[in-house]
Design a protein around this motif. Structure first.
Motif, mmCIF file in Angstrom:
data_model
loop_
_atom_site.group_PDB
_atom_site.id
_atom_site.type_symbol
_atom_site.label_atom_id
_atom_site.label_comp_id
_atom_site.label_asym_id
_atom_site.label_seq_id
_atom_site.Cartn_x
_atom_site.Cartn_y
_atom_site.Cartn_z
ATOM 1 N N GLY A 1 1.155 -1.412 0.291
ATOM 2 C CA GLY A 1 -0.056 0.146 0.327
ATOM 3 C C GLY A 1 0.991 1.459 0.197
ATOM 4 O O GLY A 1 2.125 0.721 0.279
ATOM 5 N N ARG A 2 0.253 2.152 -0.333
ATOM 6 C CA ARG A 2 1.212 3.541 -0.282
ATOM 7 C C ARG A 2 0.789 4.814 0.818
ATOM 8 O O ARG A 2 -0.211 3.657 2.013
ATOM 9 N N GLY B 1 6.065 7.413 -0.275
ATOM 10 C CA GLY B 1 6.271 5.327 -1.405
ATOM 11 C C GLY B 1 5.252 4.665 -0.690
ATOM 12 O O GLY B 1 3.555 4.443 -0.947
ATOM 13 N N TYR B 2 6.112 3.496 -0.510
ATOM 14 C CA TYR B 2 4.749 2.288 -0.306
ATOM 15 C C TYR B 2 5.387 1.412 1.126
ATOM 16 O O TYR B 2 6.444 1.916 1.912
ATOM 17 N N GLU B 3 4.562 0.884 1.957
ATOM 18 C CA GLU B 3 4.345 -0.476 2.460
ATOM 19 C C GLU B 3 4.486 -1.609 2.505
ATOM 20 O O GLU B 3 2.872 -2.105 1.629
ATOM 21 N N LEU C 1 7.693 -3.648 6.175
ATOM 22 C CA LEU C 1 9.084 -2.944 4.914
ATOM 23 C C LEU C 1 8.837 -1.507 4.583
ATOM 24 O O LEU C 1 7.798 -0.958 3.561
ATOM 25 N N GLN C 2 8.917 0.240 4.985
ATOM 26 C CA GLN C 2 9.426 0.494 4.649
ATOM 27 C C GLN C 2 9.779 1.296 3.595
ATOM 28 O O GLN C 2 10.669 1.192 2.924
ATOM 29 N N ILE C 3 9.649 1.862 2.155
ATOM 30 C CA ILE C 3 9.912 1.835 1.335
ATOM 31 C C ILE C 3 10.183 3.396 0.719
ATOM 32 O O ILE C 3 8.555 4.014 0.702
ATOM 33 N N GLY C 4 10.972 4.319 0.674
ATOM 34 C CA GLY C 4 10.969 5.965 0.591
ATOM 35 C C GLY C 4 11.456 5.991 -0.841
ATOM 36 O O GLY C 4 12.050 5.242 -1.780
ATOM 37 N N VAL C 5 10.673 6.521 -1.316
ATOM 38 C CA VAL C 5 10.317 7.066 -3.064
ATOM 39 C C VAL C 5 10.894 8.584 -3.522
ATOM 40 O O VAL C 5 10.316 9.132 -2.465
ATOM 41 N N GLY D 1 -3.631 3.100 0.749
ATOM 42 C CA GLY D 1 -2.431 2.845 1.945
ATOM 43 C C GLY D 1 -3.547 1.543 2.029
ATOM 44 O O GLY D 1 -4.494 1.045 2.020
ATOM 45 N N LEU D 2 -2.681 0.992 3.055
ATOM 46 C CA LEU D 2 -2.246 0.213 3.672
ATOM 47 C C LEU D 2 -4.278 -0.120 3.999
ATOM 48 O O LEU D 2 -5.299 -1.810 4.961
ATOM 49 N N ASP D 3 -4.836 1.362 4.696
ATOM 50 C CA ASP D 3 -6.246 1.231 5.663
ATOM 51 C C ASP D 3 -6.971 1.592 4.228
ATOM 52 O O ASP D 3 -8.467 2.077 4.794
ATOM 53 N N GLY D 4 -7.073 1.768 2.886
ATOM 54 C CA GLY D 4 -7.888 1.959 1.972
ATOM 55 C C GLY D 4 -8.019 3.488 1.587
ATOM 56 O O GLY D 4 -9.030 3.943 1.240
ATOM 57 N N ARG D 5 -7.351 4.516 2.919
ATOM 58 C CA ARG D 5 -7.190 5.786 2.402
ATOM 59 C C ARG D 5 -6.386 6.294 1.120
ATOM 60 O O ARG D 5 -5.196 5.694 0.652
ATOM 61 N N PRO D 6 -6.926 7.524 -0.025
ATOM 62 C CA PRO D 6 -6.324 7.260 -0.381
ATOM 63 C C PRO D 6 -4.522 8.217 0.072
ATOM 64 O O PRO D 6 -4.983 9.007 0.558
ATOM 65 N N GLN D 7 -3.704 8.326 -1.167
ATOM 66 C CA GLN D 7 -2.643 9.051 -0.929
ATOM 67 C C GLN D 7 -2.703 9.732 -1.719
ATOM 68 O O GLN D 7 -2.721 10.241 -3.253
ATOM 69 N N PRO D 8 -1.487 10.686 -1.413
ATOM 70 C CA PRO D 8 -1.040 12.150 -2.558
ATOM 71 C C PRO D 8 -0.014 10.957 -3.619
ATOM 72 O O PRO D 8 0.300 10.262 -3.379
ATOM 73 N N MET D 9 0.093 12.001 -4.575
ATOM 74 C CA MET D 9 0.668 11.825 -5.930
ATOM 75 C C MET D 9 1.849 11.972 -5.284
ATOM 76 O O MET D 9 2.739 12.607 -5.222
#
Length: 766
Positions: free
Chosen positions: A47-48, A52-54, A90-94, A128-136
């Motif tokens: 998820g976002r 980045g991503y998680e 695992l946290q992935i910074g972009v 997100g993993l909770d289903g919420r939208p995230q900014p671009m």
């Protein structure tokens, strides 16, 4: 005691790694690939996050080994990676305007591609993993790493610029009196943790050749530096590498007797960070962590030269067998490579099989031999899983695949460069199949580069290159040019004439033309000659579709038992799209004991809709699959209405919306006599005329007077009970009678106009 045993087990090499998820990364053109090698199969979810991503693993927290993430990549896309101490995710910074495309390479290997550009619409990984939208995600500037000064050492001199990795901290210089050493700086290791280095000068001072003598005052500095390097090397933190060793030779760093000051150092031991010598770079890795084949193993252009074939082959065959009739391995290897250089795959395999010599390169040579014979590489060949590598292996791994699937594209730059470096005869031999594979995944630019690598060479390009040019014309929409080129190639004859004929038929079908009878006859002749070969199936398909294009569907369907399922589906699509009604009824109205052909749902719906249009509702119902898909449910309801079963039609479209669904619902309600509900359904369908007609049949005079046609409104106004009646007038009976006659004439005209505007009811069919 139990805790001590667990700790001891974790200290054993291999035990801890078996319980750890190893993470590696690699940069590719257009994306950065992150590979997570899990200790066991696990369900996962990506998820976002705002930055980045998680990655979350089901079934518990797994420790991650991140020491190899930044071994070969920059931070242009993957800016950071760490495990959340609270959740274990695992946290992935972009750091780029990218999007993630994850997939499971195996049940225990997760691949996450950070691809440039915005994500596709509706991507579930952008929530997100909770289903919420995230900014671009947007591009970020990642500052370079700057080492912090040690607590017991002042900052480095200068204007604050970061020194290169090879810079060393300033050391205290020795006093110039007698060359004696000064007190060395405190060692970076605690006493007793590393062996002490003997305080004596080496036979060859570090940084000097054997003929040189250290200048006065420098011996102490050199000795101090050597002591600290010795401590670090003993602890395994620093490896000294001799530059005389070639690149990509890890694990062979040593100090020879003639090593001079140009030796390099590799600093290890910092978790997540690794600096390596400049001549010991890591090899490229495949998605599953394997090593890519090196360029030296595939340098086929150097396995032969420009001398005549007979001269080279005679030279290679000499002295194949040495003393005691034993084959010379070097001569055999040279002969195998020369056969591959000239494109003789069968001959190369015969040499390997005949002499029975075990070469480490034998599996690789065998795979290349199959490719040169226009065959797919055998299963488990060295090219398996190598298509994502860079360099020449990308070319051979692409040719080794029977077909390329969408999203399986190799590195286009590597393919084009490797193909351009092939000898001309191999370019002309491999160009057409290679370009066809690239065209199958929509990579027209690489196919064009392959074509250019053939055409720019002097001399005739050959028929295979001409076919390649025709394929490029087709991909660009130049169908007429492609047809003319293929027609000329076909008429010229030769081994490629059947291939040109196949492409010509496909081009004519794409143009919507009918294949002429002469071409159909020639296809049949080629098919008879090619029985049992690889050309048989394409020729069966071409003849079958050519017969259909000419309107002879009976003959076309007679060829279908010999054709592949996908080709038979293409024949049914031609029949459903533009086949004659008589042909459709002949082949689509099936006997009661015949099953429906295994076609996809969209094609079955097309056939059913045509049968419905011809009035064959029961036959159409046999073609329609039992599914809740909205378009198919609409066709099912339409067929049930045609059969007169309005209730089943209503049940079939329950819960569906849309203008056509509302119209079907209104027609079903009309048949059931609920005109008021039908009027509401017509209103939802956006058909006011049908709504007004339903209101009229529902005897809703007030609504009809508002929405009806001119004839309806005039009749209702004339016949309305609320219309005022002339009072009797005894003083003017003639005038009153004349007014009544005029009003009666208006009423009659309104009724006649209404009758004229009302269509006659349909008569029941006998």
């Amino acid at each position: 005691m139990k805790a001590l045993l667990i700790l001891a087990a974790l200290a054993i090499p291999g035990f801890a790694s078996a319980q750890t998820a190893r993470v590696k990364a690699g940069d590719h053109p257009g994306f950065t690939r992150l590979v997570v090698d899990l200790p066991a199969r696990a369900d996962w979810q990506l998820g976002r996050t705002p930055g980045g991503y998680e990655l979350r693993l089901a079934g518990g927290v797994v420790p991650y080994d991140l020491t190899n993430v930044y071994r070969v990549i920059t931070k242009d896309r993957l800016s950071s990676v760490w495990a959340d101490p609270e959740t274990g995710n695992l946290q992935i910074g972009v750091a780029c305007a990218c999007h993630a495309v994850p997939f499971a390479f195996r049940s225990d290997i997760i691949v996450i591609d950070l691809r440039d550009g915005p994500p596709e619409g509706g991507s579930p990984f952008e929530l997100g993993l909770d289903g919420r939208p995230q900014p671009m995600l947007t591009a970020q500037i990642v500052p370079p790493l700057r080492p912090l000064p040690a607590p017991d050492r002042p900052d480095l001199p200068g204007d604050g610029a970061v020194l290169p990795a090879t810079s060393l901290p300033a050391l205290r210089q020795a006093t110039p009196d007698d060359g004696a050493t000064t007190e060395a700086a405190p060692a970076p290791f605690a006493p007793g943790m590393v062996p002490q280095v003997q305080n004596s000068a080496p036979a060859v001072p570090f940084g000097l050749s054997r003929e040189e003598t250290p200048p006065p005052g420098m011996q102490g500095l050199r000795l101090e530096l050597l002591q600290e390097l010795g401590r670090a090397a003993t602890a395994g933190v620093v490896d000294v590498d001799d530059p005389s060793f070639p690149a990509n030779r890890p694990g062979q760093q040593m100090i020879g007797p003639d090593t001079e000051a140009t030796a390099h150092m590799a600093i290890e031991g910092i978790p997540g960070i690794e600096a390596t010598p400049i001549n010991t770079g890591d090899p490229a890795l495949t998605p599953d962590g394997g090593a890519c084949l090196p360029e030296s193993d595939l340098d086929i252009a150097t396995w032969g030269d420009d001398r005549p074939f007979v001269v080279q082959m005679t030279e290679a065959r000499n002295n194949l067998v040495g003393e005691f009739d034993r084959p010379d391995p070097e001569a055999l290897a040279r002969l195998v490579r020369l056969n591959l250089f000239f494109g003789f795959g069968v001959e190369a395999r015969n040499v390997l099989d005949s002499f029975g010599t075990d070469f480490p390169e034998a599996p690789l040579w065998t795979a290349m031999a199959h490719i040169l014979d226009d065959q797919a590489a055998p299963p488990g060949s060295p090219f398996a899983g190598q298509i994502d590598c860079t360099g020449p292996v990308a070319l051979w791994a692409t040719l080794a695949e029977p077909i390329l699937k969408p999203g399986q594209g190799p590195d286009a730059k590597s393919v084009a460069l490797a193909f351009s470096s092939l000898p001309l005869h191999l370019r002309r031999h491999l160009g057409a199949p290679l370009a066809e594979k690239m065209l199958s995944i929509g990579d027209i630019s690489t196919a064009q580069m392959i074509r250019d690598a053939i055409w720019r060479a002097p001399g005739a390009v050959g028929p295979a290159a001409e076919i390649l040019q025709a394929q490029l014309d087709r991909e660009r929409g130049n169908l007429q040019d492609a047809a003319e080129r293929l027609g000329s190639l076909h008429k010229s004859g030769g081994p490629t004439a059947p291939l040109a004929l196949l492409d010509l038929v496909d081009t004519q079908l794409e143009m919507g033309q009918s294949v002429d009878k002469a071409t159909i006859v020639e296809l049949g002749a080629h098919m008879h000659e090619s029985q049992g070969t690889e050309l048989e199936a394409p020729l069966v398909r071409a003849e079958m579709l050519a017969l259909a294009s000419a309107g002879d569907y009976d003959a076309a369907f007679s060829r279908s038992p010999r054709a592949d399922a996908a080709d038979v589906q293409e024949l049914w699509a031609m029949l459903a799209g533009k086949g004659q009604d008589s042909a459709l009824l002949t082949h689509a109205v099936l006997p009661q004991d015949s099953p429906v052909p295994p076609l996809d749902n969209a094609l079955r719906k097309s056939i059913a809709d045509r049968l419905l249009g011809l009035g064959f509702a029961d036959e159409a119902l046999r073609w329609l699959p039992d599914t809740t898909d909205a378009p198919i449910a609409e066709s099912l309801a339409r067929a049930e209405l045609r059969r007169g079963d309005a209730r089943t039609a209503l049940r079939g479209i329950a819960g569906l919306d849309g203008p056509e669904i509302s119209r079907l619902r209104a027609e079903a309600l009309e048949k059931l006599g609920d005109q008021a509900a039908a009027a509401r359904a017509f209103a939802e369908a956006g058909d006011p005329a049908a709504e007004a007609a339903a209101l009229w049949r529902a005897q809703d005079w007030a609504a009809s007077a508002t929405m009806g046609s001119d004839a309806v409104r005039a009749a209702l106004q004339q016949l309305s009970p609320d219309r005022p009646v002339l009072p009797p007038d005894g003083n003017a009976p003639l005038a009153q009678g004349r007014a009544l006659l005029e009003d009666s004439a208006k009423t009659r005209d309104a009724i006649l106009s209404l009758l004229d505007a009302t269509p006659a009811p349909e008569q029941p069919q006998p």
